[in-house]
Design an enzyme around this catalytic site. Structure first.
Site, PDB file in Angstrom:
ATOM      1  N   HIS A  20      23.351   8.660  59.883  1.00  0.00           N
ATOM      2  CA  HIS A  20      22.971   7.264  59.655  1.00  0.00           C
ATOM      3  C   HIS A  20      22.202   6.711  60.846  1.00  0.00           C
ATOM      4  CE1 HIS A  20      27.377   7.275  60.853  1.00  0.00           C
ATOM      5  NE2 HIS A  20      26.828   6.663  61.888  1.00  0.00           N
ATOM      6  N   GLU A  71      23.585   1.892  58.799  1.00  0.00           N
ATOM      7  CA  GLU A  71      24.832   1.230  59.199  1.00  0.00           C
ATOM      8  C   GLU A  71      24.436  -0.090  59.844  1.00  0.00           C
ATOM      9  OE1 GLU A  71      28.498   1.520  62.419  1.00  0.00           O
ATOM     10  OE2 GLU A  71      27.506   3.385  61.821  1.00  0.00           O
ATOM     11  N   HIS A  89       9.496   1.409  62.490  1.00  0.00           N
ATOM     12  CA  HIS A  89       9.886   1.033  61.128  1.00  0.00           C
ATOM     13  C   HIS A  89      10.870   2.035  60.541  1.00  0.00           C
ATOM     14  CE1 HIS A  89       6.264   3.676  60.347  1.00  0.00           C
ATOM     15  NE2 HIS A  89       7.151   4.247  59.562  1.00  0.00           N
ATOM     16  N   GLU A 137       8.296   0.627  55.835  1.00  0.00           N
ATOM     17  CA  GLU A 137       7.118   1.177  55.171  1.00  0.00           C
ATOM     18  C   GLU A 137       7.576   1.677  53.807  1.00  0.00           C
ATOM     19  OE1 GLU A 137       3.641   4.615  55.633  1.00  0.00           O
ATOM     20  OE2 GLU A 137       5.280   4.557  57.093  1.00  0.00           O
TER      21      GLU A 137
END
Length: 283
Positions: A20, A71, A89, A137
């Site tokens: 994550h 998370e 991004h 994106e």
């Protein structure tokens, strides 16, 4: 030396995967609503830790046992953060970028680049911002087991960063994109092919060697079968290329999950998490 050589080979034998990405938001419910309604993510689990004054929510496109997820961390009373200039991004692949952009717009989201072909390429992309100002994106692609497909971070020396992630974490350079006309170069790093898994996208902008980190983006977590051995490999890469261990390998108080954390040469943080302990946490 033989032990060192054995250590350096370890990341290639290890069962590595991106677990994550952790970052901070100013209003958990607002972000959950935006990600579920606009991006189609699902809430996988939530936890509130009042004694430490924070809450977490995990969201993604599939279960945490197989998929990369976000998370989100909410710290009580903190409503905004500085994203800094280094974070780039997150990316989501979708079969219909225009449809996702319309959903974002309908929910009051900020569309910063309308859907259209990428400069000098054929793929259709768009850029949007979530309520905290994180950029996403949106990439038009066919079906994939992992729609949450990129984390982009800016680095001051791309060759050094590629070497570090290869050596410290056993990632492969999947693709290098040179764009001299726009004065940037990209390295796509990962453990599996780009279209079927998450990649770390490292971007070097010509002449820019340092960025501000802000206090919004936190780290990426990566699973390993042996946190102790993996941390030793990181130390070798730190000595050669820079960065440092920020938490020695060992169990977390209370939880018992074995982790280690470190900074890369650009100061980006990664946490190594024991694979078995992580699965126990999910039970």
């Amino acid at each position: 030396m033989a032990e060192n050589a054995d250590l350096v080979e370890w990341p290639k034998k290890d069962k590595r995967r991106f677990l994550h990405v952790v970052y901070r938001v100013g209003d958990l419910d607002r972000t959950i609503q935006f990600y579920t309604e606009c991006f189609g993510m699902k809430v996988l689990r939530k936890r509130d830790v009042p004694e430490e004054k924070y809450s977490n929510a995990f969201l993604g496109f599939g279960p945490e046992t197989s998929n990369f997820v976000v998370e989100l961390t909410y710290n009580y009373g903190v409503s905004s953060y500085d994203i800094g200039t280094g974070f780039g991004h997150f990316a989501i692949s979708t079969q219909d970028v225009s449809k996702m952009v319309e959903a974002v717009r309908a929910k009051g989201g900020n569309v910063t680049r309308e859907p259209g072909p990428v400069k000098g390429g054929g793929s259709v992309i768009a850029f949007v911002k979530d309520p905290d100002g994180y950029t996403f994106e949106l990439i038009q692609r066919g079906p994939t087991p992992e729609p949450l497909c990129q984390v982009m971070l800016r680095v001051g020396d791309l060759d050094r960063a590629i070497k570090f992630y290869e050596k410290a974490l056993g990632m492969r350079l999947l693709r290098r994109i040179e764009r001299p006309e726009y004065k940037y170069t990209i390295g796509m790093m990962g453990y599996a092919e780009e279209y079927e898994s998450i990649v770390l996208e490292l971007t070097y902008n010509y002449g820019v060697t340092e960025y501000t980190k802000g206090n919004a983006y936190a780290q990426i977590a990566i699973g390993t079968d042996d946190v102790y051995k993996s941390a030793e490999v990181v130390k070798i890469a730190n000595q050669e290329l820079g960065g440092k261990i920020t938490r020695e390998a060992g169990p977390l108080p209370g939880l018992g999950t074995k982790i280690a954390s470190f900074l890369d040469p650009d100061g980006w943080k990664t946490v190594l998490v024991d694979n078995e302990d992580f699965l126990k946490e999910l039970e």
